[in-house]
Write an enzyme that holds these catalytic residues in place. Structure first.
Site, PDB file in Angstrom:
ATOM      1  N   SER A  17       0.838  -1.193   0.000  1.00  0.00           N
ATOM      2  CA  SER A  17       0.000   0.000   0.000  1.00  0.00           C
ATOM      3  C   SER A  17       0.877   1.249   0.000  1.00  0.00           C
ATOM      4  CB  SER A  17      -0.927   0.024   1.225  1.00  0.00           C
ATOM      5  OG  SER A  17      -1.859   1.085   1.146  1.00  0.00           O
ATOM      6  N   ASP A  18       0.400   2.282  -0.644  1.00  0.00           N
ATOM      7  CA  ASP A  18       1.132   3.550  -0.667  1.00  0.00           C
ATOM      8  C   ASP A  18       0.131   4.686  -0.792  1.00  0.00           C
ATOM      9  OD1 ASP A  18       4.037   4.648  -0.913  1.00  0.00           O
ATOM     10  OD2 ASP A  18       2.891   5.780  -2.404  1.00  0.00           O
TER      11      ASP A  18
END
Length: 217
Positions: free
Chosen positions: A90-91
């Protein structure tokens, strides 16, 4: 490098041997705390990747690329003896006036961020990637959150920063904490996306991958 592991207090009825291993490819304590809400066993591993945006890259493209890269990096480091594993990457990238907003790191930079954004709208791109090592397939999505900041005086912004010290948060405000007082409105399909890990999208991905979430405890 393995950071930590978590075992839920209530283990699903499905035998552990039939469940794929689950790894969160992140060093973020916020994402770890969000994933703990699902009460499933997982480990966290810190991915070794360069998170610098590419020249000319849009915020959405940056977030999606880095989320997938984190999952791939952790999957590639797994031993050959590892069984089926689902790796979560995730970012999050915040954008304002066409520019990407990073984590401030210091009080001075955080104050400058909040001063520039007051009374304005900021977009947060929270990208999510789920890699299945058994098939090599990756499911990715970008959840966009629109946040409108209140037009508050410098003294209020400074007081908030000293109280919560959100220097590791893009946008310099924790919506799950006192930072909610800085916000006029939040628009999103997933209330957890702004914190860093879109759980509605993640649970959809896990269920589609055959991971048991809602079985009797």
């Amino acid at each position: 490098m393995q950071d930590s592991s978590f075992s839920s207090p209530a283990t699903p009825a499905t035998p552990a041997a039939s469940r794929p291993a689950l790894i969160l490819a992140s060093s973020s304590r916020y994402r770890r705390e969000l994933l703990e809400r699902l009460r499933i066993p997982f480990q966290t591993t810190v991915p070794a990747i360069d998170e610098t945006p590419l020249a000319g890259e849009t915020p959405e493209a940056t977030a999606l690329r880095l989320a997938a890269a984190k999952a791939r990096a952790v999957a590639a480091a797994l031993p050959a003896t590892a069984g089926r594993t689902l790796v979560i990457g995730s970012d999050q990238v915040a954008t304002f006036d066409g520019h990407q907003i990073g984590k401030p790191g210091t009080h001075e930079r955080a104050l400058a961020q909040l001063q520039s954004m007051r009374g304005r709208e900021v977009l947060f791109h929270s990208a999510l990637s789920l890699l299945d090592t058994a098939t090599g397939q990756t499911d990715t999505v970008d959840v966009v959150t629109k946040v409108r900041f209140r037009d508050l005086p410098d003294a209020a912004l400074d007081a908030y920063l000293r109280a919560e010290q959100p220097y590791d948060c893009a946008g310099s405000a924790k919506s799950e904490g006192l930072g909610i007082a800085l916000l006029e409105a939040i628009e999103s399909d997933d209330p957890t996306a702004l914190i860093g890990l879109p759980l509605i999208a993640l649970t959809r991905m896990l269920l589609a991958a055959g991971y048991p979430l809602l079985e009797a405890q």
